[in-house]
Design a protein around this motif. Structure first.
Motif, PDB file in Angstrom:
ATOM      1  N   ARG A 102      44.344  52.936  43.411  1.00  0.00           N
ATOM      2  CA  ARG A 102      42.939  52.497  43.524  1.00  0.00           C
ATOM      3  C   ARG A 102      42.829  51.002  43.763  1.00  0.00           C
ATOM      4  O   ARG A 102      41.912  50.531  44.439  1.00  0.00           O
ATOM      5  CB  ARG A 102      42.170  52.868  42.250  1.00  0.00           C
ATOM      6  CG  ARG A 102      40.657  52.664  42.349  1.00  0.00           C
ATOM      7  CD  ARG A 102      39.953  52.954  41.039  1.00  0.00           C
ATOM      8  NE  ARG A 102      40.035  51.860  40.107  1.00  0.00           N
ATOM      9  CZ  ARG A 102      39.276  50.764  40.137  1.00  0.00           C
ATOM     10  NH1 ARG A 102      38.373  50.626  41.091  1.00  0.00           N
ATOM     11  NH2 ARG A 102      39.414  49.806  39.241  1.00  0.00           N
TER      12      ARG A 102
ATOM     13  N   SER B 142      42.969  45.055  38.716  1.00  0.00           N
ATOM     14  CA  SER B 142      42.444  44.348  39.882  1.00  0.00           C
ATOM     15  C   SER B 142      41.799  42.973  39.662  1.00  0.00           C
ATOM     16  O   SER B 142      41.817  42.165  40.589  1.00  0.00           O
ATOM     17  CB  SER B 142      41.447  45.249  40.609  1.00  0.00           C
ATOM     18  OG  SER B 142      40.573  45.860  39.692  1.00  0.00           O
TER      19      SER B 142
ATOM     20  N   VAL C  57      45.062  55.113  29.518  1.00  0.00           N
ATOM     21  CA  VAL C  57      46.021  55.733  30.438  1.00  0.00           C
ATOM     22  C   VAL C  57      47.401  55.652  29.795  1.00  0.00           C
ATOM     23  O   VAL C  57      47.856  54.563  29.445  1.00  0.00           O
ATOM     24  CB  VAL C  57      46.038  54.996  31.798  1.00  0.00           C
ATOM     25  CG1 VAL C  57      47.133  55.560  32.688  1.00  0.00           C
ATOM     26  CG2 VAL C  57      44.688  55.111  32.497  1.00  0.00           C
TER      27      VAL C  57
ATOM     28  N   SER D 133      35.144  39.351  39.162  1.00  0.00           N
ATOM     29  CA  SER D 133      36.028  40.421  39.638  1.00  0.00           C
ATOM     30  C   SER D 133      35.967  41.652  38.748  1.00  0.00           C
ATOM     31  O   SER D 133      36.228  42.767  39.194  1.00  0.00           O
ATOM     32  CB  SER D 133      37.469  39.914  39.724  1.00  0.00           C
ATOM     33  OG  SER D 133      37.922  39.518  38.446  1.00  0.00           O
TER      34      SER D 133
ATOM     35  N   ILE E 188      39.280  41.989  29.104  1.00  0.00           N
ATOM     36  CA  ILE E 188      38.409  43.100  29.484  1.00  0.00           C
ATOM     37  C   ILE E 188      39.184  44.388  29.285  1.00  0.00           C
ATOM     38  O   ILE E 188      40.361  44.480  29.614  1.00  0.00           O
ATOM     39  CB  ILE E 188      37.925  42.993  30.941  1.00  0.00           C
ATOM     40  CG1 ILE E 188      37.016  44.181  31.258  1.00  0.00           C
ATOM     41  CG2 ILE E 188      39.069  42.896  31.907  1.00  0.00           C
ATOM     42  CD1 ILE E 188      36.390  44.139  32.620  1.00  0.00           C
ATOM     43  N   GLY E 189      38.507  45.360  28.719  1.00  0.00           N
ATOM     44  CA  GLY E 189      39.158  46.645  28.541  1.00  0.00           C
ATOM     45  C   GLY E 189      39.234  47.398  29.852  1.00  0.00           C
ATOM     46  O   GLY E 189      38.409  47.217  30.749  1.00  0.00           O
ATOM     47  N   LEU E 190      40.242  48.251  29.951  1.00  0.00           N
ATOM     48  CA  LEU E 190      40.368  49.084  31.141  1.00  0.00           C
ATOM     49  C   LEU E 190      39.119  49.951  31.279  1.00  0.00           C
ATOM     50  O   LEU E 190      38.681  50.560  30.316  1.00  0.00           O
ATOM     51  CB  LEU E 190      41.611  49.968  31.015  1.00  0.00           C
ATOM     52  CG  LEU E 190      41.888  50.896  32.185  1.00  0.00           C
ATOM     53  CD1 LEU E 190      42.244  50.114  33.432  1.00  0.00           C
ATOM     54  CD2 LEU E 190      43.005  51.865  31.826  1.00  0.00           C
ATOM     55  N   ARG E 191      38.573  50.008  32.485  1.00  0.00           N
ATOM     56  CA  ARG E 191      37.383  50.810  32.798  1.00  0.00           C
ATOM     57  C   ARG E 191      36.178  50.436  31.930  1.00  0.00           C
ATOM     58  O   ARG E 191      35.298  51.275  31.665  1.00  0.00           O
ATOM     59  CB  ARG E 191      37.674  52.298  32.637  1.00  0.00           C
ATOM     60  CG  ARG E 191      38.746  52.773  33.602  1.00  0.00           C
ATOM     61  CD  ARG E 191      39.178  54.188  33.337  1.00  0.00           C
ATOM     62  NE  ARG E 191      40.324  54.508  34.173  1.00  0.00           N
ATOM     63  CZ  ARG E 191      41.172  55.496  33.920  1.00  0.00           C
ATOM     64  NH1 ARG E 191      41.016  56.257  32.873  1.00  0.00           N
ATOM     65  NH2 ARG E 191      42.180  55.721  34.731  1.00  0.00           N
TER      66      ARG E 191
ATOM     67  N   GLY F  31      48.356  58.790  35.644  1.00  0.00           N
ATOM     68  CA  GLY F  31      47.209  57.897  35.464  1.00  0.00           C
ATOM     69  C   GLY F  31      47.510  56.482  35.923  1.00  0.00           C
ATOM     70  O   GLY F  31      46.655  55.804  36.514  1.00  0.00           O
TER      71      GLY F  31
ATOM     72  N   THR G 293      35.474  44.802  41.148  1.00  0.00           N
ATOM     73  CA  THR G 293      36.578  45.761  41.300  1.00  0.00           C
ATOM     74  C   THR G 293      36.443  46.958  40.362  1.00  0.00           C
ATOM     75  O   THR G 293      37.351  47.772  40.275  1.00  0.00           O
ATOM     76  CB  THR G 293      37.937  45.071  41.065  1.00  0.00           C
ATOM     77  OG1 THR G 293      38.010  44.648  39.690  1.00  0.00           O
ATOM     78  CG2 THR G 293      38.123  43.877  41.972  1.00  0.00           C
TER      79      THR G 293
ATOM     80  N   PRO H  80      42.330  46.204  33.210  1.00  0.00           N
ATOM     81  CA  PRO H  80      42.455  46.730  34.568  1.00  0.00           C
ATOM     82  C   PRO H  80      43.417  45.897  35.413  1.00  0.00           C
ATOM     83  O   PRO H  80      43.724  44.756  35.086  1.00  0.00           O
ATOM     84  CB  PRO H  80      41.029  46.626  35.115  1.00  0.00           C
ATOM     85  CG  PRO H  80      40.359  45.589  34.289  1.00  0.00           C
ATOM     86  CD  PRO H  80      41.023  45.597  32.949  1.00  0.00           C
TER      87      PRO H  80
ATOM     88  N   GLU I  67      45.705  54.430  39.155  1.00  0.00           N
ATOM     89  CA  GLU I  67      45.083  53.103  39.099  1.00  0.00           C
ATOM     90  C   GLU I  67      45.756  52.147  40.090  1.00  0.00           C
ATOM     91  O   GLU I  67      45.097  51.316  40.713  1.00  0.00           O
ATOM     92  CB  GLU I  67      45.162  52.544  37.671  1.00  0.00           C
ATOM     93  CG  GLU I  67      44.503  51.184  37.483  1.00  0.00           C
ATOM     94  CD  GLU I  67      42.965  51.205  37.599  1.00  0.00           C
ATOM     95  OE1 GLU I  67      42.383  52.279  37.847  1.00  0.00           O
ATOM     96  OE2 GLU I  67      42.363  50.124  37.450  1.00  0.00           O
TER      97      GLU I  67
END
Lengths: 252, 261
Positions: free
Chosen positions: B43, B229, B31, A226, A193-196, B36, A230, B227, B40
């Motif tokens: 967060r 998380s 980032v 998740s 999954i890519g960030l954001r 940055g 998240t 990400p 994260e």
């Protein structure tokens, strides 16, 4: 804080793939669904050359054994076009499946190939949603999902198209496709999954067009859900992606 | 109706064992700054992150490592990990720079740097790392716009590491498709740990725990490509004891880096 919201997994498979260590024991699905709060999982079986066998597996192993926990998703193979319409009628009328999963990579033909036309015509007549991947190894250079689905949505306006593995959101092509065309939804599952990624798609105004999927039994429900839970988006948008959008799409 | 915590945060300290810091040559990453990255981490409840420089992987370890140190400056939550190329870097100079900067772990890229992971190529470096207590991270693959994704040869990993029981090696970014060789590898070599940023196979955490216990599994995120998380959430929903959760989320990385949270 624990919240209550309907959660529907739009993308899971039935049928073992044990030579890659992916067994499809329904008890494992149920266990993980209970851990993650998933109410219902949409199960397709796309790994067989015989669609009749595959759809029966979904019905017998999952849907009929665990009422309310699984939704059947139909599958047909264009390698046997003479069987497709009969099998589609059977899957939707007798087995009460809710949408169609195609897997063009598996056939070695992209979703634009001629063999799919009768299937699309049938689905367009009935208003059946179709989920499949958006891009393929067999695509000609310069092929984009936007171009592909421009034609699909024009030729078959009653089909709701779900691009599998596209809700990652960093795939600009799929996000743009869903933004610009009617009747396009994006599904989230995948090994990465890519960030954001989910936030990116939501920021494009697509919160109503994203569907949570797990890719069970290849991927783990917990890793996949998740991504949504998240994500840096509002809880209302999380609820839409987790299940409210699927309920609307499938008229559940 | 499903019950779910939409505002999840980890309940144990988290040390990310696999993050990158800095710009890439082939695309703009989401980032690339300390600010940055820290945002994260805040967060998502990550206390510390082990970071390497993408430039050190793709082009030049010396320059990449210097960029990393300059970028981190005096930030205490970002722990530098140096990239190395055993086929080019001078081991004495590299060792000195590691000591000067108080860096305890390194990262090597055999397929990207185009060498086999064999005794006759990396033996001297493995001897040095073993004697100095330096842990080595080896990602399964690393892709750039000029280098396709090529996985490391598991046989080379096994045969080269089997005679070095005191060398700590972390196989990073193992994927669901690597299951068939990763599981026998970690069962057969007790000095290998795994970093799990890409380990999303069904029941992946339990399968690893059953195979090697909780001392050789490291939480990592692959930030900023991914990400931080999702894998933390997964770990918190695997019915793990507090002790096991802490080991995977931070203690094992603390042990290998020598850095406490």
């Amino acid at each position: 804080m624990i919240e209550t919201t309907p959660i529907i997994d739009f993308h899971a498979h039935g049928g073992g793939w044990t030579n890659r260590a992916f067994p499809d024991d329904p008890n494992t699905y149920i266990k993980q669904m209970d851990i993650t709060g998933v109410d219902t999982t949409c199960v397709n079986c796309i790994w067989f050359g015989d669609a009749n066998w595959a759809n029966n597996l979904v019905f017998n192993r999952f849907v009929s054994k665990y009422p309310g926990r699984f939704i059947g998703v139909a599958f047909v193979t264009p390698h046997y076009p003479e069987e497709c319409i009969y099998e589609l009628d059977r899957a939707f009328n007798e087995l009460n499946f809710k949408f169609l999963k195609l897997y063009p990579d598996y056939y070695g033909q992209s979703s634009d190939a001629e063999g799919y036309q009768p299937i699309y015509e049938w689905a367009n007549d009935k208003g059946i949603p179709i989920m499949c991947h958006g891009r393929y190894g067999t695509d000609a250079p310069g092929t984009t999902q936007l171009k592909r689905y421009e034609k699909f949505t024009k030729d078959f306006p009653n089909i709701k198209w779900v691009i599998a593995h596209a809700g990652g959101g960093t795939d600009i092509d799929s996000v743009q496709t869903a933004k610009e065309l009617p009747n396009i939804w994006l599904e989230t599952c995948g090994s990465g999954i890519g960030l954001r990624a989910v936030k990116h798609a939501v920021d494009y105004g697509l919160a109503d067009k994203i569907l949570f999927g797990s890719d069970m039994p290849i991927m783990d429900y917990r890793n996949q859900i998740s991504k949504v839970i998240t994500a840096d988006i509002s809880n209302n948008d999380k609820k839409k992606i987790l299940g409210l959008n699927a309920i609307k799409l499938l008229n559940l | 109706m499903g019950k779910v915590d939409l505002n999840f945060m980890p309940k144990v300290p988290v040390f990310d064992a696999n993050a990158a810091l800095g710009r890439k040559h082939d695309r703009r990453v989401n980032v690339d700054s300390v600010e940055g990255t820290i945002a994260e981490m805040d967060r998502t409840g990550v206390s510390k992150a082990l970071v390497y420089a993408p430039h050190g992987a793709a082009y030049d370890s010396t320059e990449g490592n210097q960029i990393l140190i300059d970028t981190i400056a005096d930030n205490k939550r970002l722990i530098p990990q140096f990239c190395a190329n055993p086929t080019f870097d001078n081991i004495n100079d590299f060792s000195k720079s590691l000591k000067t900067k108080n860096v305890k772990t390194i990262r090597i890229f055999p397929p990207l740097h185009n060498y086999p992971f064999t005794e006759w190529v990396v033996g001297e470096w493995l001897d040095w790392a073993e004697s100095e207590g330096i842990a080595i991270w080896i990602p399964v693959n690393y892709e750039t716009n000029w280098h396709p994704s090529i996985d490391i040869d598991p046989t080379q990993l096994h045969d080269t590491l089997k005679n070095r029981p005191n060398l700590n090696v972390v196989i990073a970014e193992i994927k669901y498709a690597d299951f068939s060789w990763v599981m026998p590898l970690i069962r057969s070599l007790p000095n290998i740990s795994v970093e799990i940023s890409r380990w999303v196979i069904i029941d992946g955490i339990q399968r690893l725990l059953n195979a090697v216990g909780d001392q050789r599994i490291l939480f990592g995120s692959r930030f900023p490509d991914s990400p931080m998380s999702p894998q933390i959430y997964n770990l918190h929903h695997n019915d793990l004891s507090d002790s096991t959760l802490k080991s995977i989320c931070s203690k094992n990385t603390e042990r290998l880096t020598g850095v406490k949270i």
